[in-house]
Scaffold this motif. Structure first.
Motif, PDB file in Angstrom:
ATOM      1  N   SER A  90       0.872  -1.158   0.000  1.00 55.31           N
ATOM      2  CA  SER A  90       0.000   0.000   0.000  1.00 55.31           C
ATOM      3  C   SER A  90       0.905   1.203   0.000  1.00 55.31           C
ATOM      4  O   SER A  90       1.777   1.330   0.860  1.00 55.31           O
ATOM      5  N   GLY A 140      -7.332  -4.126  -3.780  1.00 56.42           N
ATOM      6  CA  GLY A 140      -8.718  -3.894  -4.185  1.00 56.42           C
ATOM      7  C   GLY A 140      -9.307  -4.943  -5.107  1.00 56.42           C
ATOM      8  O   GLY A 140     -10.380  -5.483  -4.842  1.00 56.42           O
ATOM      9  N   VAL A 210     -18.825   0.047  -4.289  1.00 55.36           N
ATOM     10  CA  VAL A 210     -18.034   1.259  -4.466  1.00 55.36           C
ATOM     11  C   VAL A 210     -17.255   1.555  -3.197  1.00 55.36           C
ATOM     12  O   VAL A 210     -17.830   1.621  -2.107  1.00 55.36           O
ATOM     13  N   GLY A 211     -15.954   1.712  -3.348  1.00 54.06           N
ATOM     14  CA  GLY A 211     -15.126   1.999  -2.180  1.00 54.06           C
ATOM     15  C   GLY A 211     -13.707   2.312  -2.588  1.00 54.06           C
ATOM     16  O   GLY A 211     -13.442   2.673  -3.731  1.00 54.06           O
ATOM     17  N   PRO A 214     -12.924   7.924  -0.108  1.00 51.54           N
ATOM     18  CA  PRO A 214     -14.134   8.518   0.474  1.00 51.54           C
ATOM     19  C   PRO A 214     -15.050   9.097  -0.600  1.00 51.54           C
ATOM     20  O   PRO A 214     -14.576   9.585  -1.621  1.00 51.54           O
ATOM     21  N   TYR A 215     -16.329   9.004  -0.357  1.00 55.09           N
ATOM     22  CA  TYR A 215     -17.305   9.688  -1.207  1.00 55.09           C
ATOM     23  C   TYR A 215     -18.523   9.982  -0.361  1.00 55.09           C
ATOM     24  O   TYR A 215     -18.711   9.391   0.695  1.00 55.09           O
ATOM     25  N   ASN A 233     -21.744   0.596  -0.283  1.00 51.30           N
ATOM     26  CA  ASN A 233     -20.468   1.123   0.191  1.00 51.30           C
ATOM     27  C   ASN A 233     -19.612  -0.016   0.739  1.00 51.30           C
ATOM     28  O   ASN A 233     -20.094  -0.870   1.482  1.00 51.30           O
ATOM     29  N   SER A 234     -18.345  -0.009   0.358  1.00 54.23           N
ATOM     30  CA  SER A 234     -17.428  -1.091   0.732  1.00 54.23           C
ATOM     31  C   SER A 234     -16.165  -0.482   1.315  1.00 54.23           C
ATOM     32  O   SER A 234     -15.528   0.352   0.678  1.00 54.23           O
ATOM     33  N   GLY A 236     -12.401  -0.964   3.427  1.00 56.88           N
ATOM     34  CA  GLY A 236     -11.331  -1.844   3.862  1.00 56.88           C
ATOM     35  C   GLY A 236     -10.001  -1.137   3.725  1.00 56.88           C
ATOM     36  O   GLY A 236      -9.927  -0.023   3.237  1.00 56.88           O
ATOM     37  N   LEU A 237      -8.955  -1.790   4.173  1.00 60.25           N
ATOM     38  CA  LEU A 237      -7.606  -1.242   4.032  1.00 60.25           C
ATOM     39  C   LEU A 237      -6.622  -2.395   3.972  1.00 60.25           C
ATOM     40  O   LEU A 237      -6.874  -3.469   4.528  1.00 60.25           O
ATOM     41  N   GLU A 239      -3.920  -3.105   5.363  1.00 70.07           N
ATOM     42  CA  GLU A 239      -3.401  -3.636   6.629  1.00 70.07           C
ATOM     43  C   GLU A 239      -4.353  -4.670   7.231  1.00 70.07           C
ATOM     44  O   GLU A 239      -3.977  -5.450   8.090  1.00 70.07           O
ATOM     45  N   PRO A 243     -10.185  -4.932   0.818  1.00 69.15           N
ATOM     46  CA  PRO A 243     -11.636  -4.758   0.900  1.00 69.15           C
ATOM     47  C   PRO A 243     -12.267  -5.868   1.723  1.00 69.15           C
ATOM     48  O   PRO A 243     -11.662  -6.907   1.938  1.00 69.15           O
ATOM     49  N   THR A 300      -6.189   3.702  11.970  1.00 71.09           N
ATOM     50  CA  THR A 300      -6.462   3.755  10.533  1.00 71.09           C
ATOM     51  C   THR A 300      -6.425   5.174   9.965  1.00 71.09           C
ATOM     52  O   THR A 300      -6.311   5.366   8.769  1.00 71.09           O
ATOM     53  N   LYS A 420      -6.949   5.536  -7.194  1.00 69.67           N
ATOM     54  CA  LYS A 420      -7.651   6.474  -6.318  1.00 69.67           C
ATOM     55  C   LYS A 420      -7.522   7.888  -6.865  1.00 69.67           C
ATOM     56  O   LYS A 420      -6.474   8.273  -7.355  1.00 69.67           O
TER      57      LYS A 420
HETATM   58  O1  DLL Z   1      -8.479   0.815  -0.567  1.00 71.90           O
HETATM   59  C1  DLL Z   1      -8.979  -1.425   0.150  1.00 71.90           C
HETATM   60  C2  DLL Z   1     -10.263  -1.370  -0.593  1.00 71.90           C
HETATM   61  C3  DLL Z   1     -10.304  -1.689  -1.925  1.00 71.90           C
HETATM   62  C4  DLL Z   1     -11.441  -1.047   0.056  1.00 71.90           C
HETATM   63  C5  DLL Z   1     -11.482  -1.685  -2.629  1.00 71.90           C
HETATM   64  C6  DLL Z   1     -12.644  -1.037  -0.619  1.00 71.90           C
HETATM   65  C7  DLL Z   1     -12.671  -1.342  -1.975  1.00 71.90           C
HETATM   66  P1  DLL Z   1      -5.824   0.822   0.803  1.00 71.90           P
HETATM   67  O2  DLL Z   1      -5.275   1.134  -0.537  1.00 71.90           O
HETATM   68  O3  DLL Z   1      -4.891   0.337   1.835  1.00 71.90           O
HETATM   69  O4  DLL Z   1      -6.937  -0.277   0.698  1.00 71.90           O
HETATM   70  O5  DLL Z   1      -6.551   2.133   1.292  1.00 71.90           O
HETATM   71  C8  DLL Z   1      -7.263   2.118   2.491  1.00 71.90           C
HETATM   72  O6  DLL Z   1      -8.798   3.811   1.668  1.00 71.90           O
HETATM   73  O7  DLL Z   1      -7.923   3.643   5.105  1.00 71.90           O
HETATM   74  C9  DLL Z   1      -9.635   4.675   3.677  1.00 71.90           C
HETATM   75  O8  DLL Z   1      -8.967   5.894   3.921  1.00 71.90           O
HETATM   76  C10 DLL Z   1      -9.891   4.552   2.189  1.00 71.90           C
HETATM   77  N1  DLL Z   1     -11.133   3.821   1.938  1.00 71.90           N
HETATM   78  C11 DLL Z   1     -11.287   2.539   1.605  1.00 71.90           C
HETATM   79  N2  DLL Z   1     -12.607   2.252   1.447  1.00 71.90           N
HETATM   80  C12 DLL Z   1     -13.302   3.382   1.709  1.00 71.90           C
HETATM   81  C13 DLL Z   1     -14.675   3.753   1.728  1.00 71.90           C
HETATM   82  C14 DLL Z   1      -8.132  -0.176   0.029  1.00 71.90           C
HETATM   83  N3  DLL Z   1     -15.657   2.918   1.420  1.00 71.90           N
HETATM   84  C15 DLL Z   1      -7.882   3.474   2.723  1.00 71.90           C
HETATM   85  N4  DLL Z   1     -14.984   5.022   2.080  1.00 71.90           N
HETATM   86  C16 DLL Z   1      -8.722   3.499   3.955  1.00 71.90           C
HETATM   87  C17 DLL Z   1     -14.021   5.899   2.395  1.00 71.90           C
HETATM   88  C18 DLL Z   1     -12.346   4.381   2.034  1.00 71.90           C
HETATM   89  N5  DLL Z   1     -12.712   5.623   2.366  1.00 71.90           N
END
Ligand code: DLL
Length: 430
Positions: A90, A140, A210-211, A214-215, A233-234, A236-237, A239, A243, A300, A420
């Motif tokens: 990441s 993702g 969708v995730g 932020p939105y 809304n989905s 995850g991170l 770590e 997702p 987080t 992103k």
């Molecule tokens: O973004 C994992 C992911 C992938 C989640 C696909 C959902 C869909 P990272 O790249 O490590 O992992 O980024 C994580 O993204 O701490 C939030 O700040 C932001 N984030 C993830 N989902 C959401 C959401 C993936 N639904 C970081 N709404 C997290 C707002 C989100 N922020």
């Protein structure tokens, strides 16, 4: 619809007992294998046997983003190298990425949580799932892919971008569900419009997951309208597997966080103390089942709240409110704290506004918000443009308490990224 009804509806008492047992095992695991945690736990004077109730969680030290970078590349690994199955990374904006390892059990568990989430949102073996997230080091796409295969729907690993090919796949294979970032979903909606495609008439889409960034509720509404889908809304991170940490059910009143795999706390970002249920703070997560790289009390930086009360769907796992921003993406402009989501909320609530925007900070503290106009329904008359511009300025001023410049630009003229979205360009020399 349930994937694993027993665990998804487990009564709170049993769920909390399960959490406590798994928390103790996780502490034992890291205390035995991870020097970083051996030091941290010794410093805090805590052992697994001291954790007698979930309240004792607060005795454990936090783990931060900086800790992950400082222990890069393998410092937090808790299993022998032969048991590592997958690496994701990441990246932040600067420096080395964070390295996240998965064992076979971790890969299976991550897929299991996605299978729960997708089934909860109504996906079945009859669905065609077009995965429009980035495949590769980013979690993702791959993590979602494995979960979707577990559900047994047809998976199209489309990856992001190339709207022409996305559309072709959707038309020829009758995709019913997509997985996409909010920024690309909005961009893609514009592409469909430019091609004269009406998704309700010409495509088979019914849901979008969708995730990843932020939105706002306003953006959700725009995506639902433009793509003719229900948006889930989905969250995850990387770590925490990527997702599948928390996901909406059909009641769409917060995202169920899988509490048999994670313990969630919401704390005051300044003091680290818990805030009352329902109040906003920073989400802190502890893994309960991760083998290769367990993490205790991870800060987080995401701002959210735990939704009070129970959900009509019958799941006992508590819900997270929509993430409103990150503690580190607050912009300080002329001394005022501003979250980009506040700006998005204003913009996306206006029908004359298109699907993309960019915040540019210049000079000492000049903020310009570049806003794409909606292609349809705008006659281009100069007095209407001027009126809209001043309306946006005054609405933004009311929301963010400072007066930005607003530049209206044609639809499709602002940059779009495949991953992103980059919403802020900060050129300030402070
Ligand atoms: O973004 C994992 C992911 C992938 C989640 C696909 C959902 C869909 P990272 O790249 O490590 O992992 O980024 C994580 O993204 O701490 C939030 O700040 C932001 N984030 C993830 N989902 C959401 C959401 C993936 N639904 C970081 N709404 C997290 C707002 C989100 N922020």
């Amino acid at each position: 619809m349930f994937w694993d009804k027993e665990i998804e509806t487990l009564d709170r008492g049993s769920l909390e007992r399960l959490q406590l047992g798994r928390l103790r095992e996780t502490i034992e695991h890291v205390a035995a294998h991870v020097p970083f945690y051996q030091h941290k736990l010794a410093e805090a004077g805590v052992e697994a046997t001291d954790i007698r109730s979930l309240d004792d969680l607060r005795r454990l030290p936090f783990t931060t983003n900086a800790d992950l970078r400082a222990t890069y590349p393998r410092g937090l690994v808790a299993t022998p190298p032969g048991e590592l199955l997958r690496l994701h990374t990441s990246s932040g904006t600067t420096g080395k990425p964070k390295a996240l390892f998965f064992s076979r059990g971790d890969v299976d568990n991550a897929a299991e949580l996605i299978a729960r989430a997708m089934t909860m949102a109504g996906v079945t073996t009859d669905d065609v799932f077009q995965n429009m997230m980035t495949y590769g080091l980013f979690t993702g796409a791959l993590v979602m892919h494995y979960g979707a295969e577990k559900v047994g729907c047809l998976v199209i690993p489309a990856g992001p971008g190339n709207s022409e090919r996305q559309l072709l796949l959707m038309q020829d294979f009758r995709s019913t569900v997509v997985h996409v970032t909010p920024s690309y979903a909005l961009y893609f909606a514009g592409y469909l419009e430019s091609k004269g495609i009406d998704p309700r008439r010409d495509l088979a889409l019914r849901k979008a997951f969708v995730g990843a960034e932020p939105y706002t509720e306003e953006s959700r509404g725009k995506i639902e309208k433009a793509l003719g889908v229900e948006v889930y809304n989905s969250y995850g991170l990387s770590e925490m597997n990527g997702p599948g940490v928390a996901f909406e059910c059909p009641h769409q009143s917060g995202m169920h966080l899988w509490e048999d795999h994670f313990i969630a706390e919401v704390v005051d970002p300044q003091t680290g103390e818990p805030v009352p249920e329902g109040e906003c703070g920073e989400l802190v997560l502890t893994t309960l089942c991760r083998e290769a790289m367990p993490i205790l009390r991870y800060r987080t930086r995401d701002i959210t709240a735990l939704v009070p009360g129970t959900c009509a769907c019958g799941r006992s796992h508590r819900r997270l409110a929509r993430i409103t921003g990150r503690t580190d993406d607050v912009l300080v402009v002329r001394g005022v704290n501003i979250y980009p989501q506040q700006i998005e909320q204003v913009l996306m609530g206006l029908p004359q506004v298109g699907r993309n925007y960019l915040i540019v900070l210049d000079g000492l503290d000049e903020m310009t918000v570049k806003v794409e106009l909606a292609g349809s329904g705008f006659d281009g008359r100069i007095e209407h443009v001027v009126r809209l511009q001043s309306e946006i300025v005054s609405r933004l001023r009311a929301e963010i308490l400072t007066k930005p410049k607003v530049e209206l630009v044609p639809e499709g003229s602002l940059p779009v990224s495949e991953g992103k979205a980059k919403r802020v360009i900060d050129n300030r020399k402070l």
